[in-house]
Design a protein around this motif. Sequence first.
Motif, mmCIF file in Angstrom:
data_model
loop_
_atom_site.group_PDB
_atom_site.id
_atom_site.type_symbol
_atom_site.label_atom_id
_atom_site.label_comp_id
_atom_site.label_asym_id
_atom_site.label_seq_id
_atom_site.Cartn_x
_atom_site.Cartn_y
_atom_site.Cartn_z
ATOM 1 N N ALA A 310 0.789 -1.324 0.013
ATOM 2 C CA ALA A 310 -0.011 0.136 0.123
ATOM 3 C C ALA A 310 1.065 1.235 -0.148
ATOM 4 N N GLY A 311 1.780 1.375 -0.620
ATOM 5 C CA GLY A 311 2.879 2.570 -0.753
ATOM 6 C C GLY A 311 3.875 2.664 0.543
ATOM 7 N N LEU A 312 3.594 1.746 1.239
ATOM 8 C CA LEU A 312 4.547 2.116 2.673
ATOM 9 C C LEU A 312 5.837 1.247 2.292
ATOM 10 N N GLY A 313 6.669 1.974 1.760
ATOM 11 C CA GLY A 313 8.123 1.732 1.358
ATOM 12 C C GLY A 313 8.706 1.894 0.368
ATOM 13 N N LYS A 314 9.768 1.352 -0.096
ATOM 14 C CA LYS A 314 10.051 1.784 -1.363
ATOM 15 C C LYS A 314 10.952 0.531 -1.790
ATOM 16 N N PRO A 315 11.137 0.427 -3.325
ATOM 17 C CA PRO A 315 11.821 -0.676 -3.792
ATOM 18 C C PRO A 315 13.316 -0.493 -3.279
ATOM 19 N N ALA A 316 13.953 -1.758 -3.083
ATOM 20 C CA ALA A 316 15.211 -1.763 -2.661
ATOM 21 C C ALA A 316 16.293 -2.604 -3.610
ATOM 22 N N GLY A 317 17.612 -2.360 -3.529
ATOM 23 C CA GLY A 317 18.255 -3.287 -4.231
ATOM 24 C C GLY A 317 19.571 -3.888 -3.308
ATOM 25 N N GLN A 318 19.302 -3.577 -2.184
ATOM 26 C CA GLN A 318 20.465 -4.032 -1.174
ATOM 27 C C GLN A 318 20.104 -4.106 0.321
ATOM 28 N N LEU A 319 20.844 -4.862 0.958
ATOM 29 C CA LEU A 319 20.068 -4.973 2.490
ATOM 30 C C LEU A 319 20.752 -3.829 3.295
ATOM 31 N N VAL A 320 21.726 -3.216 2.772
ATOM 32 C CA VAL A 320 22.347 -2.037 3.597
ATOM 33 C C VAL A 320 21.899 -0.703 3.129
ATOM 34 N N PRO A 321 21.011 -0.111 4.115
ATOM 35 C CA PRO A 321 19.988 0.941 3.396
ATOM 36 C C PRO A 321 21.051 2.413 3.528
ATOM 37 N N GLU A 322 20.634 3.624 3.002
ATOM 38 C CA GLU A 322 21.118 4.531 3.266
ATOM 39 C C GLU A 322 21.509 5.239 4.677
ATOM 40 N N GLY A 323 22.437 5.658 4.916
ATOM 41 C CA GLY A 323 22.715 6.060 6.218
ATOM 42 C C GLY A 323 23.610 5.065 7.026
ATOM 43 N N VAL A 324 23.901 3.817 6.447
ATOM 44 C CA VAL A 324 24.550 2.776 7.186
ATOM 45 C C VAL A 324 25.946 2.829 6.452
ATOM 46 N N THR A 325 26.809 2.703 7.192
ATOM 47 C CA THR A 325 28.541 2.556 6.893
ATOM 48 C C THR A 325 28.361 1.384 5.914
ATOM 49 N N GLY A 326 28.905 1.570 4.559
ATOM 50 C CA GLY A 326 28.956 0.547 3.578
ATOM 51 C C GLY A 326 27.781 0.630 2.631
ATOM 52 N N HIS A 327 27.122 1.323 2.686
ATOM 53 C CA HIS A 327 26.014 1.708 1.774
ATOM 54 C C HIS A 327 26.318 1.925 0.385
ATOM 55 N N SER A 328 26.197 1.062 -0.633
ATOM 56 C CA SER A 328 26.642 1.339 -1.982
ATOM 57 C C SER A 328 25.553 2.113 -2.881
ATOM 58 N N THR A 329 26.011 3.621 -3.143
ATOM 59 C CA THR A 329 25.241 4.229 -3.942
ATOM 60 C C THR A 329 25.196 3.676 -5.478
ATOM 61 N N ALA A 330 26.039 2.796 -5.814
ATOM 62 C CA ALA A 330 26.106 2.238 -7.299
ATOM 63 C C ALA A 330 25.014 1.187 -7.441
ATOM 64 N N ILE A 331 24.402 0.553 -6.265
ATOM 65 C CA ILE A 331 23.316 -0.503 -6.303
ATOM 66 C C ILE A 331 21.865 0.274 -6.258
ATOM 67 N N GLN A 332 21.270 -0.209 -7.330
ATOM 68 C CA GLN A 332 19.776 0.222 -7.732
ATOM 69 C C GLN A 332 19.006 -1.035 -7.506
ATOM 70 N N PRO A 333 17.545 -0.980 -7.450
ATOM 71 C CA PRO A 333 16.838 -2.005 -7.442
ATOM 72 C C PRO A 333 16.831 -2.492 -8.681
ATOM 73 N N TRP A 334 16.680 -4.112 -8.837
ATOM 74 C CA TRP A 334 16.645 -4.657 -10.155
ATOM 75 C C TRP A 334 15.424 -4.346 -10.614
ATOM 76 N N PRO A 335 15.683 -4.052 -12.195
ATOM 77 C CA PRO A 335 14.508 -3.600 -12.815
ATOM 78 C C PRO A 335 13.414 -4.822 -13.053
ATOM 79 N N PHE A 336 12.135 -4.387 -13.186
ATOM 80 C CA PHE A 336 11.199 -5.564 -13.487
ATOM 81 C C PHE A 336 11.226 -5.955 -15.132
ATOM 82 N N ASP A 337 11.618 -6.869 -15.353
ATOM 83 C CA ASP A 337 11.756 -7.420 -16.889
ATOM 84 C C ASP A 337 11.573 -8.745 -16.956
ATOM 85 N N MET A 338 10.038 -9.371 -17.049
ATOM 86 C CA MET A 338 9.857 -10.522 -17.440
ATOM 87 C C MET A 338 10.122 -11.175 -18.689
#
Length: 519
Positions: A310-338
């Motif tokens: 229900a819109g509570l959250g946002k798609p993620a690409g890694q387990l280490v979120p922003e604000g945590v030491t080690g977060h990679s800005t290069a990783i984006q959520p995998w695109p949906f491509d059936m």
Amino acid sequence: MITTPRRRQAASALLALGTLLSAGACSVANSGPEPKASGAAANTVRIVLPEEPPTLEPCDASLTATGRVTRANITEALTERDPSTGQLQPALATEWKQDSPTEWTFTLRKGVKFHDGTTFDAKAAAFTIDRAVGAKVDCNVNGYVFGGIKLTATAVDDATLKVKTAKPDPILPLRLSFVEIVPATTSATGKVREPVGTGPYKIAKWDAGRSLRLERFTGYWGKAPEFASAEYVWRGEGSIRAAMVKSDEADLAVGLAPEDGAGDSAVQFPNNETSYLRIDAAKPPLNDLRVRQAINYAIDKDGLVASVFAGLGKPAGQLVPEGVTGHSTAIQPWPFDMAQAKKLIAEAKAAGVPTDTAITIIGRNGIYPKAAEAMEVVQNSLNEAGLSVKIQMLDVNAWLEYLLRPFPKDAGPTLLQAQHGNQAGDAAFTMGQIYGSKGAQSSFGTPELDDLISAGEQASGEERQTAFAKALDYQNKDVVRDAVMAHMTGILALSKKVTYKPNAATNDEMRLAEMHPAG
């Protein structure tokens, strides 16, 4: 070094939420001499959880269902992290210093008593660390926080503790914030169901399957919490939990979804959790990289967040979120491509990979709102991509058998519905336990990734950030052990007669001392 614990500063940070409920909502317990709540004893805060804690064993307090009852309520650690600032604060230790790359000295708080009347001292701290990190008790905190790190703790005198590590560990004081201190009389070979701690509350009665009651510890070293007692009950249905707050059967309900009907009592907060599927990458067909990539392409994360969550959250690409030491800005959520998912599955099948082998999603009831519905969406997508997927939903105790080593034998290839919250603020609390070859929650690893993780663990400052980001990038490109879905947003229901401000750590440690009768 700051010497004032966070719990003594909590009152200034609390948000009055007394206007949240509608005029038709009922009142709750209060601290006045006369009871004003029709459904509860005066001065008791009543909390309804999605599930009963599987245990209150302090060395398993890194498990969400255990930690949100135990941590900082029944037991305490030497240090604690303020979720609003990320700063490490004193708790049972008043200060600490690093004597060498592998040795630390902690000065302990004096005048602290355990619930059984015994004195907290360096011997108790050393015993607890050895018990939690040693192999005899098989503690979750050992794998989750320490990940095979070898250390020794020694009592120099009653108020001085020395901790030595086999390798340099620049975040040892942060790791120790997860070690809940117990008396030296605690079993060193087996887990305890009802622990003795130093916290502001002690266990009054645990009626298994029905309720758990804590009462204020009169010998507590710090400021006494305002509620004299707390009563926990558990209900699996979110709508029932929300209704209990509205009908004055509970003061606070957690783990809610928007459609659960909390109404004006609903409070949203960032809960620091990331939902994901752990891929059992050691078993065919999941041992093929193309299949693991296809799983990621096949899941429509935007659609999942928009519909099921229900819109509570946002798609993620890694387990280490922003604000945590080690977060990679290069990783984006995998695109949906059936189309790409189907292509990869077809390529794997043509190469002899047994893509028709049945794969089981091991789900957990109540892990987050609409957990079963989320797995049904995933199942449909993966079947459409060309895999054969079924679902098995389990309660927390059965699910834990799949989360933690040793995993069940002969289970076949699995996808584990999981959720990870890095409330400690450092990728070390994600990487070793989840992605290391021998991690407590890891079903697969590689020597190359192990080396990258180790480099991050021993680095400090900007080098630590760079090293862990490199390890995450390698995992995302060359290992693909997970299908990360979304960074979550939490909802709780709060009575208008209780003042409480949830924060990023609320899902893992829900501090009763930060709850107040609204005046």
